[in-house]
Design a protein around this motif. Structure first.
Motif, PDB file in Angstrom:
ATOM      1  N   UNK A 281       0.840  -1.204   0.000  1.00  0.00           N
ATOM      2  CA  UNK A 281       0.000   0.000   0.000  1.00  0.00           C
ATOM      3  C   UNK A 281       0.871   1.249   0.000  1.00  0.00           C
ATOM      4  N   UNK A 282       1.929   1.254   0.825  1.00  0.00           N
ATOM      5  CA  UNK A 282       2.846   2.395   0.872  1.00  0.00           C
ATOM      6  C   UNK A 282       3.574   2.561  -0.461  1.00  0.00           C
ATOM      7  N   UNK A 283       3.937   1.444  -1.077  1.00  0.00           N
ATOM      8  CA  UNK A 283       4.570   1.479  -2.395  1.00  0.00           C
ATOM      9  C   UNK A 283       3.659   2.174  -3.401  1.00  0.00           C
ATOM     10  N   UNK A 284       2.401   1.785  -3.430  1.00  0.00           N
ATOM     11  CA  UNK A 284       1.457   2.355  -4.396  1.00  0.00           C
ATOM     12  C   UNK A 284       1.203   3.840  -4.132  1.00  0.00           C
ATOM     13  N   UNK A 285       1.224   4.234  -2.862  1.00  0.00           N
ATOM     14  CA  UNK A 285       1.042   5.658  -2.537  1.00  0.00           C
ATOM     15  C   UNK A 285       2.204   6.489  -3.068  1.00  0.00           C
ATOM     16  N   UNK A 286       3.420   5.968  -2.927  1.00  0.00           N
ATOM     17  CA  UNK A 286       4.588   6.681  -3.440  1.00  0.00           C
ATOM     18  C   UNK A 286       4.508   6.804  -4.961  1.00  0.00           C
ATOM     19  N   UNK A 287       4.142   5.713  -5.615  1.00  0.00           N
ATOM     20  CA  UNK A 287       4.029   5.734  -7.080  1.00  0.00           C
ATOM     21  C   UNK A 287       2.969   6.745  -7.517  1.00  0.00           C
ATOM     22  N   UNK A 288       1.845   6.728  -6.824  1.00  0.00           N
ATOM     23  CA  UNK A 288       0.749   7.618  -7.195  1.00  0.00           C
ATOM     24  C   UNK A 288       1.107   9.086  -6.971  1.00  0.00           C
ATOM     25  N   UNK A 289       1.854   9.356  -5.926  1.00  0.00           N
ATOM     26  CA  UNK A 289       2.148  10.751  -5.571  1.00  0.00           C
ATOM     27  C   UNK A 289       3.394  11.288  -6.257  1.00  0.00           C
ATOM     28  N   UNK A 290       4.413  10.442  -6.443  1.00  0.00           N
ATOM     29  CA  UNK A 290       5.704  10.945  -6.894  1.00  0.00           C
ATOM     30  C   UNK A 290       6.135  10.470  -8.283  1.00  0.00           C
ATOM     31  N   UNK A 291       5.456   9.479  -8.852  1.00  0.00           N
ATOM     32  CA  UNK A 291       5.851   8.968 -10.160  1.00  0.00           C
ATOM     33  C   UNK A 291       4.857   9.375 -11.235  1.00  0.00           C
ATOM     34  N   UNK A 292       3.582   9.081 -11.024  1.00  0.00           N
ATOM     35  CA  UNK A 292       2.572   9.365 -12.033  1.00  0.00           C
ATOM     36  C   UNK A 292       2.032  10.785 -11.904  1.00  0.00           C
ATOM     37  N   UNK A 293       1.835  11.426 -13.051  1.00  0.00           N
ATOM     38  CA  UNK A 293       1.196  12.726 -13.092  1.00  0.00           C
ATOM     39  C   UNK A 293      -0.298  12.565 -12.807  1.00  0.00           C
ATOM     40  N   UNK A 294      -0.885  13.506 -12.072  1.00  0.00           N
ATOM     41  CA  UNK A 294      -2.299  13.407 -11.711  1.00  0.00           C
ATOM     42  C   UNK A 294      -3.203  13.376 -12.935  1.00  0.00           C
ATOM     43  N   UNK A 295      -2.745  13.996 -14.009  1.00  0.00           N
ATOM     44  CA  UNK A 295      -3.530  14.007 -15.243  1.00  0.00           C
ATOM     45  C   UNK A 295      -3.711  12.596 -15.791  1.00  0.00           C
ATOM     46  N   UNK A 296      -2.631  11.820 -15.761  1.00  0.00           N
ATOM     47  CA  UNK A 296      -2.716  10.456 -16.288  1.00  0.00           C
ATOM     48  C   UNK A 296      -3.481   9.541 -15.339  1.00  0.00           C
ATOM     49  N   UNK A 297      -3.442   9.844 -14.059  1.00  0.00           N
ATOM     50  CA  UNK A 297      -4.194   9.047 -13.099  1.00  0.00           C
ATOM     51  C   UNK A 297      -5.688   9.290 -13.226  1.00  0.00           C
ATOM     52  N   UNK A 298      -6.073  10.506 -13.581  1.00  0.00           N
ATOM     53  CA  UNK A 298      -7.492  10.846 -13.630  1.00  0.00           C
ATOM     54  C   UNK A 298      -8.239  10.055 -14.688  1.00  0.00           C
ATOM     55  N   UNK A 299      -7.577   9.687 -15.775  1.00  0.00           N
ATOM     56  CA  UNK A 299      -8.268   8.949 -16.834  1.00  0.00           C
ATOM     57  C   UNK A 299      -8.337   7.459 -16.531  1.00  0.00           C
ATOM     58  N   UNK A 300      -7.616   7.009 -15.533  1.00  0.00           N
ATOM     59  CA  UNK A 300      -7.649   5.601 -15.154  1.00  0.00           C
ATOM     60  C   UNK A 300      -8.583   5.339 -13.980  1.00  0.00           C
ATOM     61  N   UNK A 301      -9.291   6.361 -13.520  1.00  0.00           N
ATOM     62  CA  UNK A 301     -10.263   6.185 -12.452  1.00  0.00           C
ATOM     63  C   UNK A 301      -9.603   5.923 -11.120  1.00  0.00           C
ATOM     64  N   UNK A 302     -10.442   5.489 -10.163  1.00  0.00           N
ATOM     65  CA  UNK A 302      -9.916   5.166  -8.845  1.00  0.00           C
ATOM     66  C   UNK A 302      -8.939   4.001  -8.950  1.00  0.00           C
ATOM     67  N   UNK A 303      -7.953   4.036  -8.106  1.00  0.00           N
ATOM     68  CA  UNK A 303      -6.911   3.006  -8.125  1.00  0.00           C
ATOM     69  C   UNK A 303      -6.178   2.992  -9.467  1.00  0.00           C
ATOM     70  N   UNK A 304      -6.049   4.182 -10.074  1.00  0.00           N
ATOM     71  CA  UNK A 304      -5.421   4.281 -11.379  1.00  0.00           C
ATOM     72  C   UNK A 304      -3.970   3.869 -11.389  1.00  0.00           C
ATOM     73  N   UNK A 305      -3.276   4.046 -10.264  1.00  0.00           N
ATOM     74  CA  UNK A 305      -1.866   3.658 -10.200  1.00  0.00           C
ATOM     75  C   UNK A 305      -1.709   2.159 -10.418  1.00  0.00           C
TER      76      UNK A 305
END
Length: 663
Positions: A281-305
């Motif tokens: 879970x901590x791994x995925x939070x880091x990826x979501x916050x520091x690796x992926x741009x929020x723009x790309x996450x928004x098109x993948x819906x919840x749990x986009x990472x």
């Protein structure tokens, strides 16, 4: 790394070296500004510092085990012994005491004649991971033999370092991350997901004859994957991975959080990084916050990472994880060594030169809690499951129930057995609660008891083995775990609740497992949260405290010509005729859950409530030829109901019967 060793259940292993010091957080601070270095990524500014000296030497090594030949006899038994310790690291290495007498190249060139493969082209750079910049691996349209690809790999390495032999692992690791951070337009090729095996079929080959042969390991007696009906390449059948210098396998977790085992056949070492399952879970939070741009996450819906990670193209430095206090461990895999990844453990790595490895998935009993979590996550994301978790769990639990006692069972097996029992009881409780909610929502729902194997929910792709709903609005069934809106459709007359014909036996086994007080308490704790969410979702007006696990679920018996709908005087003097035709088969009806009236009382009640015109009278209930009571599906909407043919003939004789008897 200092090689201190000790015994764990008679198995030697190397203690992972502890870090000398923590990485300076400021050294990988993410800024939005540009830098004067060659690395041009604004989003991944942390990666500009990847060539700093010493950061890779700070990584802690994973455990390395050296089993004796006796311990090496059964891989799943041995892995059950080391799992409590090794799983804390996410990955571990096992040095094989047996060697292959037939080289992998010989196996692929002679035993598997005609063996060829294609490769993926991988860019050596770190993406910004926004809408305009993401990494994709392309397939190269060329077929290689193992000899052709080896020549290509050696030539590429010699052009870079003037040598095609082995280089120090730490040096190659620094070079890899320097190359990735500089974002030059260089590529490498990697043969991935190649169907086949490099384990020899020769009867004199010790490793090939052993149970560690990856062609047979997934179906060993302790692996639930032995219960799969069909082979699944890469899951129950091994695949080959043939790499060159800097060929990479990006960060990912195994399908449905399964175990994986990778054997290094030959060639240069492979560097691995692993994150333990408890830190996923901590791994995925880091990826979501520091690796992926929020723009790309928004098109993948919840749990986009997670949706992006499963594409297996996301590569970034483990230094970023360390900076944000996510535990990460390293392994350098040499030929003749196995690397094990544990359930829900994220891992990544790269090759240090030409090599050939082989991998496959497997499971032991302690995987089932992870499999349950993966099934829920896949359903939330509407991802198709790779293995049918419900079916594997139910079959394993039913087989386990046939064992009379736990005598002569090792402590490691007891851990697996406990996980199976708890996971199974939680599953059966959730299905029972879902049926209870559904009956409250639609009291006249028809029931059908059959064993049709696993079906896939047409809405969320969940695998349905215990129960499902079938209606005309969906080509495929739907599972019982959706909110109330999913059950509101136009075909309610044709809706049927399909249950496994073993449902009573399953509930009896679940209750038997719960006779153990420790198991019962854990089942209550784990199932409560799920049930507390399920009841309001399926039955918004229902009172949560009303539900009792394993309570009797009595479907409402349909009545023909009810006073409120017919308005016609009852005729109690009518003599009932036979209700069943000559060839009508008796359907087994669960007596313990769905109680039904006495046969004579039922016929009399049926006769009183049917409106008779002229000489037409209701048919009597024919006595079953078998020892069991005739049991049936409730509801005339189903053609499997014993009322179906009788109703069809009598429909023209009813007066003012309401059409609202549908579901």
């Amino acid at each position: 790394m200092p090689k201190c060793s000790k015994n764990i259940r008679d198995s030697k292993y190397i203690v992972p070296r502890q870090p000398i010091s923590k990485i300076d957080a400021s050294s990988s601070n993410r800024s939005s500004g540009t830098s004067g270095s060659k690395c041009s990524s604004k989003k991944l500014s942390a990666n500009k510092q990847l060539d700093d000296s010493g950061w890779n030497s700070e990584l802690i090594g994973c455990p390395v085990y050296y089993p004796s030949q006796e311990e090496f006899e059964d891989p799943l038994v041995y892995l059950q012994k080391v799992a409590p310790e090794a799983s804390k690291y996410g990955i571990c290495k096992i040095a094989s005491p047996l060697s292959s007498s037939t080289p992998a190249g010989t196996v692929l060139m002679k035993e598997n004649r005609g063996f060829k493969f294609t490769t993926k082209v991988q860019p050596l750079r770190l993406a910004k991971w926004n809408m305009k910049d993401r990494v994709t691996f392309f397939t190269r349209k060329r077929n290689y033999t193992i000899h052709d690809f080896e020549s290509l790999a050696h030539k590429a390495m010699a052009s870079r370092y003037s040598i095609s032999g082995s280089l120090p692992p730490d040096f190659v690791e620094k070079e890899f991350w320097h190359e990735m951070g500089c974002a030059k337009k260089r590529t490498v090729e990697y043969g991935i997901n190649i169907e086949g095996s490099a384990f020899s079929n020769d009867s004199s080959d010790q490793l090939g004859r052993s149970k560690w042969n990856l062609k047979t390991l997934p179906r060993l007696p302790r692996s639930p994957l032995r219960l799969l009906k069909h082979e699944i390449p890469g899951v129950s059948e091994p695949m080959l991975y043939i790499g060159m210098l800097f060929s990479m396998f990006a960060w990912h977790v195994e399908d449905q959080y399964l175990y994986s085992i990778n054997y290094h056949h030959c060639g240069a070492p492979k560097t691995w990084y692993g994150v333990p399952g408890h830190a996923a879970v901590d791994f995925e939070k880091v990826v979501q916050k520091y690796i992926y741009n929020q723009e790309i996450l928004s098109i993948n819906g919840e749990d986009g990472a997670f949706d992006l990670l499963v594409q297996k193209t996301t590569m970034f430095s483990p230094k970023i994880l360390q900076k944000h206090n996510v535990p990460v461990y390293k392994a350098v895999q040499m030929p003749g060594e196995f690397v094990i990844t544990f359930p829900k453990a994220y891992h990544a790595g790269f090759s240090q030169g030409f090599n050939c490895a082989e991998a496959v998935n497997f499971a032991i009993g302690d995987w089932f809690p992870f499999g349950a979590a993966a099934s829920q996550r896949y359903a939330f994301l509407r991802r198709m499951p790779v293995v049918h978790f419900e079916e594997l769990l139910c079959k394993e639990a039913m087989l386990l129930s046939k064992h009379s006692s736990d005598e002569d069972i090792s402590s490691e097996d007891l851990v697996s057995i406990r996980c199976i029992k708890i996971s199974f009881a939680c599953l059966i409780r959730s299905h029972h609660c879902a049926r209870w909610c559904l009956i409250k929502l639609q009291p006249s729902l028809s029931f059908s008891f059959k064993s049709e194997g696993t079906k896939i929910c047409s809405i969320c792709k969940r695998d349905c083995y215990v129960s499902r709903i079938k209606c005309s609005c969906h080509n495929d069934p739907i599972c019982l775990f959706h909110d109330v809106e999913a059950f509101k459709c136009e075909c309610q007359r044709n809706r049927v609740l399909k249950l496994s014909k073993e449902i009573l036996d399953m509930e009896a086994v679940a209750k038997k497992f719960e006779q153990d007080e420790e198991i019962l308490q854990e089942v209550k704790q784990k199932s409560k949260q799920h049930i507390d969410l399920l009841i309001p979702k399926m039955s918004p007006g229902g009172v949560q405290d009303e539900y009792i696990p394993y309570c009797e679920i009595r479907p409402v018996e349909e009545h023909i010509g009810d006073d409120k709908t017919s308005g016609v005087k009852q005729n109690s003097s009518a003599k009932p005729k036979k209700l069943f035709g000559k060839n009508t088969a008796a359907v087994k009806f669960p007596e313990k859950i769905h109680a039904r009236p006495n046969r004579v009382e039922f016929v009399e009640e049926h006769a009183r409530q049917v409106v008779i015109e002229g000489k037409k009278r209701p048919r009597q209930l024919q006595k079953s030829k078998g020892k069991d009571n005739v049991q049936f599906d409730v509801g005339r909407g189903s053609q499997k109901s014993p009322f179906y043919k009788a109703d069809k003939k009598m429909s023209s004789n009813r007066l003012n019967v309401s059409d609202k008897r549908g579901l």
